[in-house]
Enzyme design. Structure first.
Site, PDB file in Angstrom:
ATOM      1  N   SER A 125       0.853  -1.186   0.000  1.00  0.00           N
ATOM      2  CA  SER A 125       0.000   0.000   0.000  1.00  0.00           C
ATOM      3  C   SER A 125       0.888   1.235   0.000  1.00  0.00           C
ATOM      4  O   SER A 125       2.077   1.155  -0.360  1.00  0.00           O
ATOM      5  CB  SER A 125      -0.927  -0.029   1.214  1.00  0.00           C
ATOM      6  OG  SER A 125      -1.904   0.984   1.117  1.00  0.00           O
ATOM      7  N   ASN A 126       0.374   2.370   0.390  1.00  0.00           N
ATOM      8  CA  ASN A 126       1.172   3.594   0.460  1.00  0.00           C
ATOM      9  C   ASN A 126       0.699   4.436   1.637  1.00  0.00           C
ATOM     10  O   ASN A 126      -0.207   4.043   2.366  1.00  0.00           O
ATOM     11  CB  ASN A 126       1.102   4.358  -0.867  1.00  0.00           C
ATOM     12  CG  ASN A 126      -0.337   4.696  -1.219  1.00  0.00           C
ATOM     13  OD1 ASN A 126      -1.013   5.382  -0.481  1.00  0.00           O
ATOM     14  ND2 ASN A 126      -0.790   4.170  -2.353  1.00  0.00           N
ATOM     15  N   GLN A 127       1.295   5.602   1.789  1.00  0.00           N
ATOM     16  CA  GLN A 127       1.065   6.378   3.010  1.00  0.00           C
ATOM     17  C   GLN A 127      -0.150   7.298   2.960  1.00  0.00           C
ATOM     18  O   GLN A 127      -0.366   8.098   3.869  1.00  0.00           O
ATOM     19  CB  GLN A 127       2.307   7.222   3.315  1.00  0.00           C
ATOM     20  CG  GLN A 127       3.516   6.364   3.578  1.00  0.00           C
ATOM     21  CD  GLN A 127       4.651   7.188   4.155  1.00  0.00           C
ATOM     22  OE1 GLN A 127       4.417   8.160   4.851  1.00  0.00           O
ATOM     23  NE2 GLN A 127       5.878   6.810   3.847  1.00  0.00           N
ATOM     24  N   SER A 128      -0.947   7.202   1.906  1.00  0.00           N
ATOM     25  CA  SER A 128      -2.122   8.073   1.816  1.00  0.00           C
ATOM     26  C   SER A 128      -3.077   7.821   2.992  1.00  0.00           C
ATOM     27  O   SER A 128      -3.305   6.679   3.381  1.00  0.00           O
ATOM     28  CB  SER A 128      -2.852   7.796   0.496  1.00  0.00           C
ATOM     29  OG  SER A 128      -4.106   8.424   0.505  1.00  0.00           O
ATOM     30  N   ALA A 169      -4.836   7.570  -3.956  1.00  0.00           N
ATOM     31  CA  ALA A 169      -3.510   7.098  -4.346  1.00  0.00           C
ATOM     32  C   ALA A 169      -3.599   5.577  -4.501  1.00  0.00           C
ATOM     33  O   ALA A 169      -3.177   4.826  -3.613  1.00  0.00           O
ATOM     34  CB  ALA A 169      -2.492   7.474  -3.274  1.00  0.00           C
TER      35      ALA A 169
END
Ligand code: CTP
Length: 402
Positions: free
Chosen positions: A211-214, A278
């Site tokens: 995943s990502n930091q959004s 994102a």
């Protein structure tokens, strides 16, 4: 400038257990700049005292229809209010209002109201709310033009878990509805806006994901602001790090493919799509059925691209649908954003700088808006709510030109 500066709210409180939540509502509205005039019914005073509301609003509380020096309160109070809110509204009050009674200050005030919108927030036992009498009275209030907030399902004062709706929504949700009703009619009124927010997750195995930091803050701010301006909003969101807003319809998704499918569905009736999400760009080629164990060597994970949602749903856009994308970059910000404007057939791209006070997780953001028409707006560091308003102003301008 506070959101309710210069606004006058007539807050009617009737005799339900949820009256204690109205004290919080009165306080929040006052702190947000509103002048709040509280009108209590006789039975409301059994639940919360006038002194509480006087202390929280800094203004006298009204509870008499006929009192020396206050004979015209039922005319003056509603006439000077920008909005009249009755929270909680009991079954009895709803019946009196539906019948056009004027037997206390609050009921009489409704009859003397001018153009100010009226928001009724019912609260009662779930069986009472479901009763035909209450439903018919509520339908009558709606037919008169009052806005009625549907009660929620949840624990009731009787300590039974309510099996149906009856519970009063929380003060923050009521406040959001008040803000929407106070908003002047806008170009976005009645439009269907689709907003995506947050990250997506791509599973590696049953307990791990990419995943990502959004956190979804920017998308949630956009969805909330569009709803406040009168739009119907669909918020397609991956796992959020912030509360979902009051108002927008939430479609919760997990993977990029699920987000793509949900966006495609929503586009069928959309007037605008704002892709603030994102989505994960890669996913493992294969998802392990069991949790991956530590072995002699760490596993190599082969990745593949996920769907590019903006590109893949191009064919689902209705003619005239306004499309806004984001470009979150650590380098070559404007050139990359410009390239995305063209590659993804956008009307507007939000070039988003990544930094300590800007981008994922921050409460503020630093963006430049680049239009297909060549217009460029470089905004200073602003709160994400303010950035949302600036983006929506541009979207409103684009609707004008169509
Ligand atoms: N986006 C999308 N589908 C994806 C990834 C991104 O629709 N699978 C959208 C984002 O919501 C954003 C825009 O495309 O509005 C640009 O996203 P960004 O991550 O900046 O660009 P990418 O297309 O992923 O390109 P790159 O990662 O190479 O910069």
């Amino acid at each position: 400038m506070r959101p309710f500066d210069g606004r006058r709210v007539l807050l009617g409180v009737t005799g339900g257990i949820a009256a204690y939540k109205s004290a919080t509502l009165a306080r929040e509205l006052t702190l947000a700049g509103a002048e709040v005039d509280v009108v209590l019914t006789r039975s409301a005073r059994e639940f919360v005292g006038a002194v509480t509301f006087e202390a929280l609003t800094g203004r006298p509380v009204h509870d008499q229809l006929v009192a020396a020096g206050h004979a015209l309160d039922h005319i003056r109070l509603p006439r000077t209010a920008d909005i009249i809110v009755v929270a909680p509204a009991t079954a009895d009050f709803i019946a009196r209002a539906a019948a056009g009674r004027a037997d206390d200050l609050l009921a009489a005030s409704l009859l003397a109201a001018g153009k100010a919108p009226v928001l009724i927030v019912p609260s009662m036992n779930d069986r009472m709310w479901a009763h035909t009498q209450v439903q018919q009275n509520t339908a009558r209030l709606r037919a008169i033009g009052y806005h009625v907030l549907d009660p929620e399902t949840g624990p009731l004062a009787s300590r039974e878990e309510g099996s149906g709706p009856g519970r009063m929504p929380e003060p923050a949700a009521i406040r959001a509805h008040i803000a929407r009703l106070l908003e002047p009619t806008s170009v976005l009124g009645g439009k269907h806006m689709v907003v995506s927010a947050g990250p997506t997750r791509e599973a590696l195995d049953p307990v791990r994901f990419l995943s990502n930091q959004s956190t979804g803050k920017m998308g949630v701010a956009l969805a909330a602001a569009a709803w406040r301006r009168g739009a119907t909003v669909t918020l397609v969101a991956g796992p959020l790090g912030v509360d979902a807003p009051t108002g927008p319809r939430l479609v919760a998704v997990e993977t990029t493919q699920e987000m793509a499918d949900a966006v495609r569905d929503a586009l069928e009736t959309a007037d605008a799509l704002i892709m603030a999400a994102a989505p994960a760009d890669f996913r493992p080629q294969a998802v392990a059925k069991q949790k991956m164990k530590k072995r002699a060597a760490a596993p190599a994970i082969a990745l593949e691209f996920t769907t590019d949602i903006l590109r893949a749903t191009r064919d689902a856009r209705r003619p005239g649908c306004v499309i806004v994308g984001f470009a979150l970059e650590t380098e070559d910000l404007e050139a990359s954003a410009q390239a995305k404007l063209e590659a993804k057939s956008l009307d507007l791209v939000v070039a988003n700088r990544v930094g300590a006070d800007s981008g994922f997780g921050a409460d503020t953001n630093r963006v430049t808006l680049l239009g297909r028409d060549g217009r460029r707006d470089e905004l200073p560091l602003l709160g994400k709510d303010e950035v949302a308003d600036a983006i929506l102003d541009r979207v409103a301008g684009l609707f004008h030109g169509r």
